[in-house]
Write an enzyme that holds these catalytic residues in place. Structure first.
Site, PDB file in Angstrom:
ATOM      1  N   SER A  49      39.513  30.890  37.090  1.00 24.38           N
ATOM      2  CA  SER A  49      40.911  30.655  37.422  1.00 24.38           C
ATOM      3  C   SER A  49      41.383  31.878  38.186  1.00 24.38           C
ATOM      4  CB  SER A  49      41.728  30.462  36.144  1.00 24.38           C
ATOM      5  OG  SER A  49      43.034  30.020  36.473  1.00 24.38           O
ATOM      6  N   GLU A  50      41.924  31.661  39.392  1.00 22.33           N
ATOM      7  CA  GLU A  50      42.112  32.794  40.306  1.00 22.33           C
ATOM      8  C   GLU A  50      43.206  33.767  39.862  1.00 22.33           C
ATOM      9  OE1 GLU A  50      42.552  29.616  41.219  1.00 22.33           O
ATOM     10  OE2 GLU A  50      44.291  29.370  42.550  1.00 22.33           O
ATOM     11  N   ASN A  51      43.969  33.409  38.829  1.00 24.11           N
ATOM     12  CA  ASN A  51      44.911  34.399  38.304  1.00 24.11           C
ATOM     13  C   ASN A  51      44.226  35.459  37.449  1.00 24.11           C
ATOM     14  OD1 ASN A  51      44.552  32.190  36.503  1.00 24.11           O
ATOM     15  ND2 ASN A  51      46.240  32.935  35.253  1.00 24.11           N
ATOM     16  N   GLY A  52      42.892  35.326  37.271  1.00 25.32           N
ATOM     17  CA  GLY A  52      42.180  36.429  36.642  1.00 25.32           C
ATOM     18  C   GLY A  52      41.376  36.108  35.401  1.00 25.32           C
TER      19      GLY A  52
ATOM     20  N   SER B   4      39.658  39.205  41.123  1.00 23.86           N
ATOM     21  CA  SER B   4      39.484  37.758  41.140  1.00 23.86           C
ATOM     22  C   SER B   4      39.166  37.262  42.550  1.00 23.86           C
ATOM     23  CB  SER B   4      40.761  37.087  40.632  1.00 23.86           C
ATOM     24  OG  SER B   4      40.602  35.693  40.582  1.00 23.86           O
TER      25      SER B   4
END
Lengths: 229, 219, 219, 229
Positions: B46-49, B88
């Site tokens: 998930s690209e928020n980390g 990320s």
């Protein structure tokens, strides 16, 4: 040298009209709640805010939009805020939309003394307009510049009086890079812990980046989309 | 006509390989997590980390400090890791994410994708989509074949501002599975009950019927 | 003649300010840590990835996984942090280190420094010195005024390959404290028992005597 | 997918002559001892090694220099190795000396999909020769390129079978960036721990970067300069 402040109001005493401020957080997760509220109370105007999102209508950066304190937003995604959309479509708000990875890297570059870097994000799109394009190994990349900002408003989980910080879960997000990137970096923590109580091996933000720190109060930690099984 | 969004997700889940690191966009792609074959293990980014994203939490386990890129509360699995946004997108741009699945408003036969902006109408922003499509080795688009007005979303050229160029490798719609090769849409599979003629009519771009065309298998 | 290396370190320690983050190079600079005034607190950065470096360990506390940039075993203090090399030079290039003290083979009156290479003779490499001198806000050089052959190390122009340009702000030698301003060496302080004439003779570059010249105070 | 290997020999089975290998470590601290020894035994030749230092005469990368397996070293500081200096002055070894921060950042860029970046390090020196110089805010910067490497040899403290890693003390150094940068990243850990036993919040290297992992044996952890009070 004392970095410790009593509260958000004291910590933002020298924020001025027309300043550029970075604000950590992804959606409403990991946002500097106390600092935003203090800024609303202070009423500073014509701000440029660098933040991945723009909050919701009545929380987060949305509070600053409502009071018309924001001149310009630099973000990657602003879909959750109808007041934002209204101001934008009416031409009352400047907006610079930037790919999320580029936004993150421009913060990181600012803190790392890297004035510019090349990225593939946005090649062939309107993002690439008026930007230098260069070929590396036959592939096109865009030159992107480090951000410049007067302040960074950061939210961490635990921190000590020197400014060592750790974040919790995905509330980390943009906070660590922005903490490196502000001319003055102001941090609110959920819990101020004694110097020496944090393991040096697991510090997320070393103290050198932090100029001011205080223990925040009354965290609401609003959830945008409570989703359960 | 054809598949519903759950079936589109189910069909795409067949493209996953054991050990894949996968980024699923908002909307239909998110549903794919529910259809991962039992005999393989994939790790969700998930690209928020977050790497190793788990299912949505039980009500009592909801944690405001643990959300996905769609801002929904989630959980972590054993072996997960949390990192900042710069890290990320480092792993995304670095090509370590094996498969990215995104929704789209339009896809061109060159593999261009448009999914972030409708001039004068919608100003939500691109989020992480431009980084993802510029970097991912394998990009699959999950979408309905036509828009609400019944117009084809598979075009010769995108009419909307594009998110990335020459990046989409495969499209799975309610009607068909279509690969993109040499500036053509290649029809590989049709949905149960959908005719090739119907797919042709719903596709504005150049469509080539693969020799090996078959009906989609949804177990 | 003049100060020994410990006294040079002692004099430089007077340049430290409370709260400074400081990077000390190998050699004389390292000795400065022994002379930090009691009424201030400074934090030592070691570019191999440590902030808050403590003194050398007791024999029983030696840890092979804890060294400084000079490869010596060290300790950490309360409030220290450990990070990777990329982060370490991020904070250096980012200008967060307030003071850098380095040794040098030559310094020019323009503030150029040479300390990494003697062509055909010494090939050790620049380590972190080029990053440090290109980035630090305040750079002090700690060195002997002349080399082993008795030749001046304070030159009009460096003869050796340089490490960085226009970066040195102050030089503390066995003979003098010298500032660099407007392409001149400015003599600010002389070591006890050393005459201005002796310093002039040992300085090849242009030397201006400051109005406020005084004898170094070493408490 | 199984990333777990029994030992260094199995993990480096496909390393070939003329390959480029990144090796973590600062001095002898945090070097991949098992992988270096396996490479000596394997006898692979004409290697290009990217590593901050070149070991000492009889340990670390020094072992590979002794057996003449190294064609080229890319390092920032090589002062502790007399065999190295002898080979270099005799023209038997190619050496590319690079500022330490640039070395670190070129590794980081390689892993982060950043093909090139600007840095102030080396401006006005021989390092800047034949490189593009650009002005940002009136200051000169040098364009530096991401490294390319076939393998990264990494040493971590603890790791799980998925490849999540944590490092100990200053043995971290170049390991995390190099772990992101190898086409194939091979990791030796002091202790292989069960999946799920590492706190997700304190992982230094997320599993996505790691291709192969094994538990190392017989760590000597030689100290270059034992210095005590």
């Amino acid at each position: 040298m004392n970095k410790l402040y009593n509260n958000a109001h004291e910590a933002i005493i020298d924020v001025k009209d027309n300043n550029t401020i970075m604000l950590g957080g992804f959606g409403l997760c990991g946002i500097p709640e106390n600092l935003i509220q203090a800024l609303v109370k202070k009423g500073t105007k014509n701000l440029t805010c660098i933040s991945n999102n723009a909050g919701v209508d009545d929380f987060g950066i949305g509070l600053l939009l409502k009071t018309r304190q924001v001149k310009k937003m630099i973000s990657s995604y602003v879909g959750e805020n109808s007041e934002f959309e209204r101001q934008l479509l009416n031409g009352e708000l400047e907006v610079d939309l930037i790919p999320q990875g580029t936004l993150a890297e421009r913060c990181r570059a600012a803190g790392a003394g890297i004035p510019a870097f090349y990225t593939p994000a946005g090649v062939g799109t309107e993002i690439a307009k008026n930007k230098e394009i260069k070929l590396f190994n036959g592939k096109e990349y865009i030159l992107e510049l480090a951000f410049q900002s007067d302040f960074a408003f950061i939210k961490a989980w635990k921190g000590d009086a020197l400014g060592n910080l750790i974040y919790k879960g995905t509330a980390r997000n943009f906070n660590p890079m922005m903490a490196t990137a502000g001319k003055i970096t102001i941090v609110e923590v959920e819990e101020l812990v004694p110097i020496g109580s944090l393991d040096p091996n697991i510090i997320h933000t070393p103290s050198i980046y932090v100029d001011r720190i205080f223990e925040g109060k009354n965290y609401e930690k609003r959830i945008e989309k409570i989703t359960t099984q | 006509m054809g598949l519903n969004k759950f079936q589109i997700a189910q069909r795409i889940s067949q493209e996953l390989n054991d050990g894949d690191y996968v980024n699923l966009g908002i909307g239909i792609p998110t549903l794919i997590a529910n259809y991962i074959p039992n005999n393989i293990s994939v790790i969700m980014q998930s690209e928020n980390g977050l790497l190793g994203m788990g299912p949505f939490p039980k009500r009592e386990d909801v944690d405001p400090d643990l959300i996905n890129a769609g801002k929904e509360t989630i959980t972590t699995l054993d072996g997960s890791s949390i990192f900042n946004s710069s890290e990320s997108f480092a792993m995304i741009r670095g090509g370590r994410v094996n498969l990215t699945v995104l929704g789209a408003m339009e896809v061109s036969q060159a593999g261009d994708i448009a999914n972030w902006k409708i001039p004068g109408k919608m100003v939500k922003g691109m989020g992480g989509a431009m980084d993802l499509v510029a970097s991912a080795k394998n990009i699959i688009v999950a979408m309905m074949h036509t828009n609400k007005k019944g117009e084809s979303k598979l075009l010769k050229k995108c009419s909307l501002p594009i998110t990335g160029i020459n990046c989409v490798k495969k499209i799975v719609t309610n009607l068909a599975v279509i690969d993109i090769e040499n500036n053509n849409f290649i029809l590989k599979e049709y949905a149960p009950g959908v005719s090739v003629e119907e797919i042709k009519n719903a596709t504005e771009g150049d469509l080539i019927i693969a020799d090996s065309i078959s009906e989609m298998c949804l177990q």
